[in-house]
Structure formats: structure tokens, C-alpha cells
Scaffold this motif. Structure first.
Motif, PDB file in Angstrom:
ATOM      1  N   VAL A 151     -86.500 -70.234   1.646  1.00 50.76           N
ATOM      2  CA  VAL A 151     -86.379 -71.120   2.977  1.00 50.76           C
ATOM      3  C   VAL A 151     -87.152 -70.046   4.021  1.00 50.76           C
ATOM      4  O   VAL A 151     -86.694 -69.070   4.746  1.00 50.76           O
ATOM      5  CB  VAL A 151     -84.952 -71.415   3.301  1.00 50.76           C
ATOM      6  N   CYS A 187     -89.221 -74.790   1.463  1.00 45.59           N
ATOM      7  CA  CYS A 187     -87.741 -74.916   1.391  1.00 45.59           C
ATOM      8  C   CYS A 187     -87.504 -75.604  -0.123  1.00 45.59           C
ATOM      9  O   CYS A 187     -87.543 -76.694  -0.285  1.00 45.59           O
ATOM     10  CB  CYS A 187     -87.397 -75.922   2.446  1.00 45.59           C
ATOM     11  N   SER A 191     -80.214 -75.795   5.323  1.00 43.97           N
ATOM     12  CA  SER A 191     -81.465 -74.795   4.936  1.00 43.97           C
ATOM     13  C   SER A 191     -82.482 -75.744   5.745  1.00 43.97           C
ATOM     14  O   SER A 191     -83.540 -75.096   6.436  1.00 43.97           O
ATOM     15  CB  SER A 191     -81.833 -74.633   3.563  1.00 43.97           C
TER      16      SER A 191
END
Length: 479
Positions: A395, A409, A423
Motif C-alpha cells: 500500500v 494497493c 488501506s
């Protein structure tokens, strides 16, 4: 290492039919404009849970800061939420102790606490979103019965839990542990040697993501489904990125975000051994008739979600559905030793054949009082997860020497539901502000520093597979 004949992109053949996608929504094949826009501030590749959540947070955070939202385009190779999120087991299950224990071995208590608490926070965050927007996705708070079937596993998880509790990790403090006959009683599972009970949730993941996606589109996000991206390269002038699709031309973007999970190395080949596509298998078990008809005693009620741990590599997971059906996934017993059937496999159009019938008679086999249940396998499907080499997602910004403005991500290793939403908030804040305050940052093991990105350490799934196959036939004796 098992090899794939070509870079991992979503397969063009029809994917196996997932229960969660049995009733699709109009957003499924939506295109906001007939043609691709020439340019966007932010191009997000992937319209699953990650890509959709990033767009959601970009809009929400822009509004909170009182600034205009960036122009956003989401490019999806197939239908909306047709990848791992639309094919999983329906769990929203944080890990309250096992991952924290791993992190305690490599980092300090603060990082381990962050890893565990970060996952736990997602349940409340998702519940708040669902309530605020009235999203119909069968969200339920639940308890998890986390069951071990073997004595060694029972002892090991007990020791791990004690270690994490002693370290003061907050999420482990409320776990209830039962062993021996009591484990069978509290779990309702035949042969349980131990059972850990803790809080979690479950939901209809496709409906959650598509509802979020509909709201994003209504607020100006340009969604382009059925638009596979074949490359994302720096523009010739060094500013921004040129994104090329298979059949709909190209566009440019100031920033590109790879929310492609198991397919990440298709566009980022340097991740070939870092995030590997892994094929899993799930099923829906449906009652043939009312199990209380014809004098048959009613079945014991199953309220909990379950983890079923047979040993250190074989585990199943299941949730009961409001309609009386059961969604269960796993089945490693029947295919794990055949590496080429699951590791570095990006095709979800076929089943893992050795495990096709694994779920037949599952409830009758394992659950006390369900011996005469009418539940049968109604549907079986596969899905492609992105397993990172160290078990943690990537991430942050891609450490690309060619140009700035590429982000990722992905790599949630089959555990994305309790990791992705926050996230994605980290990603949105990073994209908008260039930094993320500590309270919203992802845990240290998620971050995309150069050392982790360029590590040459063997993929943990390969290491486990090698250790298992050395054991020979003993790993084949299961319940």
C-alpha cells in the motif's frame, strides 16, 4: 517455481459463476462515457473492493477538506467486482492474534498492536458506512468459532494466544479459548480439539462494493468496465502516465493506481515473485428441503462464522446465510500438493478439479447434529487472490525510478476484507495531501519501501508448500 505461460491478466473466458454474482446490478457493466476520457487526474485500475474504496475515500476526503474532487476514472478489465471480492467467502473477519504474533517476532509491540487494531477497526468503519447509506448487503455482526482439529495445532495456537495476550495486544484480550470436550460443545464441530471465539462480521461483498461504486459514479467518477488495461507507462515528456487498453485506445493520467491484486505483475512485472496470483475455491451449500419436515428433528442452529484448521497449511472457512444456505471455502486437502493447480494461476474460468467434490457432505461430515441434513453442494466457483511474498499487502507509492505518480494497493493474500477499506483511506490521503498522518496510516509491514519491494526472499507460500510436500502421505490423512 510453477510458471505461468503469460503475464497474469484477468482471463477473457467466462469466469466460473460465483454465488455472490448470481444476481448482478446495473453498475456491473456500466460505462460512464462512450469513449475513454483523454485525461484524468487519477486513473484507478481495478473496480473491486480496493479500487472502489480508494475512489470513495478520494471523494469523501475532498469534501471534508472543502476542496474540489480530482477527476477520477476507474478502468476494469471485466465486470464490476468480478475478481476476488466477488468470489470470496463473505467473511469480514479480522485476525485478532495470529498476525500480531508474527509481527512481534520482527517488530516491536507498537507495530504488532497497529497490525491487529487496524484490522479490527474495519468492522466498525464498514458498519458505519452501511448504516449511513442504507446499503443492503446482509451485514451481520457475528462471533467466529476458530477450530483446531489436531492436537499440535491446538497447542500451538494456545501458545501463540498466550504470547499475544502477555504482550498486551488489545484485540487478543477478549478471545475465549476452549479445549477438549468443551471445544466440541461450544463450537458444535465434531473432533474439535480447541476453539477460539472472537468477534467479526459477515456480508454480501458484491452488493457492498457495487453500492459504493454507484455512489462514486453518481458523484462524477468515470467508470469504464470491460476495458482491460494492457500497459501503464510514463508519458514521453516525463509528466504523467499513458494507459493503454486492449481495444478502446489509450488515455493519460497524472497519477495511476494499481488496484489489481492477483493481477498486479501483469502491469508491474517487477512484482512477478512478490505478488503471485493464487487460485482458491468456494461453494454454496443449499438445503434440499426444510430439514424439519417429515419428522426430521430440526438442525442445531449455526450462528457463528467458522475457521476450520486441520493443520498448519489446510484450513476452511464458512458462514451461514440468512436464507439457510452455507458458503464455505478452502478445500486445500485435495489440491495443495499439486502446486500448478493453484500457485501462479490466474484463470478463474475453470474449477480446481481435484477439489470439485470436496464440499459434498461438508456439514454432515463436521457438524454435530447435522448428520441427516439435506444440504447439498449447489454451486462451486474459483477466484484469484493476490498472495504477497511476506503475507502483507503493498500500500503506497511504487518505487519507480522512471517517473513519479504510480501507486499500488494490492497483495492482500486472501485476507482483504478486514484490510482494504482503511488501506484505501491511506491511499486517498496520500494522493490528495502527499502524506498521511499517523492516525490514518497503514501498518509498517504494508508499506512499499524499496527494501521490501526489491527483496529476493522466497515467497512464503512456496516455502510452506516445500515443507508440506516433504512430509509425504501423512498430510493426506484427513477427517
Amino acid at each position: 517455481m510453477a510458471s505461468s505461460p503469460k503475464p497474469p491478466f484477468p482471463c477473457s473466458a467466462k469466469a466460473t459463476d460465483s454465488y455472490w454474482r448470481s444476481s448482478t446490478l446495473p453498475i456491473d457493466t456500466h460505462r460512464s462515457t462512450e469513449n475513454l476520457p483523454d485525461h484524468a487526474d487519477i486513473a484507478i485500475i481495478g473496480a473491486g473492493y480496493s479500487g472502489t474504496s480508494i475512489a470513495h475515500h478520494l471523494l469523501a476526503e475532498s469534501a471534508r477538506q472543502g476542496r474540489p474532487a480530482p477527476s477520477i476514472v476507474i478502468l476494469e478489465a471485466r465486470e464490476a467486482c468480478s475478481g476476488a471480492t466477488g468470489r470470496n467467502g463473505g467473511h469480514l473477519k479480522p485476525d485478532p492474534y495470529l498476525r500480531a504474533a508474527r509481527v512481534l517476532e520482527t517488530h516491536d509491540k507498537e507495530v504488532a498492536e497497529h497490525v491487529a487494531a487496524f484490522e479490527a477497526r474495519q468492522v466498525q468503519e464498514i458498519q458505519d458506512l452501511i448504516r449511513a447509506r442504507g446499503i443492503d448487503c446482509d451485514f451481520e455482526e457475528t462471533m467466529v468459532s476458530d477450530v483446531c482439529f489436531d492436537e499440535a495445532g491446538s497447542r500451538s495456537t494456545g501458545l501463540v494466544l498466550s504470547k499475544v495476550v502477555a504482550a498486551g495486544i488489545s484485540t487478543a484480550q477478549g478471545i475465549e479459548r476452549s479445549t477438549g470436550p468443551e471445544a466440541e460443545r461450544v463450537s458444535g464441530v465434531r473432533g474439535a480439539k480447541s476453539c477460539h471465539k472472537y468477534k467479526a462480521a459477515r456480508l454480501w461483498p458484491y452488493r457492498l462494493v457495487c453500492s459504493m461504486l454507484e455512489t462514486c459514479v453518481a458523484q462524477g467518477v468515470n467508470l469504464q468496465t470491460m476495458t482491460p488495461v494492457t500497459s501503464a507507462q510514463p508519458c514521453n515528456e516525463g509528466q504523467g502516465w499513458k494507459i493503454t487498453t486492449a481495444s478502446r485506445g489509450s488515455m493519460t493520467a497524472t497519477v495511476v493506481v494499481h488496484a489489481t491484486n492477483g493481477y498486479s505483475s501483469g502491469l508491474l512485472p517487477e512484482l512477478r515473485d512478490r505478488i503471485v496470483p493464487v487460485r482458491g475455491i468456494c461453494a454454496r451449500l443449499k438445503p434440499k428441503c426444510s430439514d424439519s419436515e417429515g419428522g426430521t428433528p430440526p438442525l442445531p442452529k449455526i450462528s457463528d462464522s467458522y475457521m476450520m484448521r486441520f493443520n498448519d497449511f489446510e484450513y476452511d472457512y464458512l458462514i451461514p446465510r440468512p436464507d439457510g444456505s452455507i458458503v464455505v471455502g478452502g478445500g486445500r486437502r485435495d489440491y495443495f500438493e499439486n502446486l500448478d493447480s493453484w500457485f501462479n494461476v490466474h484463470d478463474d474460468s475453470t474449477l480446481i478439479e481435484p477439489a470439485r467434490h470436496y464440499f459434498d457432505g461438508y456439514m454432515q461430515r463436521h457438524f454435530i447434529g447435522w448428520e441427516n441434513a439435506s444440504h447439498k453442494t449447489d454451486q462451486v466457483w474459483t477466484g484469484i487472490m493476490g498472495y504477497s511474498w511476506d503475507g502483507f499487502p503493498y500500500v503506497g507509492e511504487v518505487p519507480d525510478k522512471r517517473a513519479k505518480g504510480s501507486y499500488i494497493c494490492a497483495g492482500f493474500t486472501g485476507h482483504g476484507m478486514p484490510q482494504i477499506f482503511l488501506s484505501a483511506k491511506h491511499m486517498a490521503l496520500l494522493l490528495l495531501n502527499g502524506k498521511v498522518e499517523k492516525e490514518h496510516a497503514v501498518p509498517v509491514p504494508y508499506q512499499t519501501d524499496a527494501a521490501r519491494w526489491n527483496s529476493t526472499q522466497e515467497h512464503s507460500s512456496l516455502t510452506l508448500w516445500k515443507s508440506v510436500t516433504k512430509k509425504g502421505s501423512q498430510v493426506r490423512s484427513r477427517l
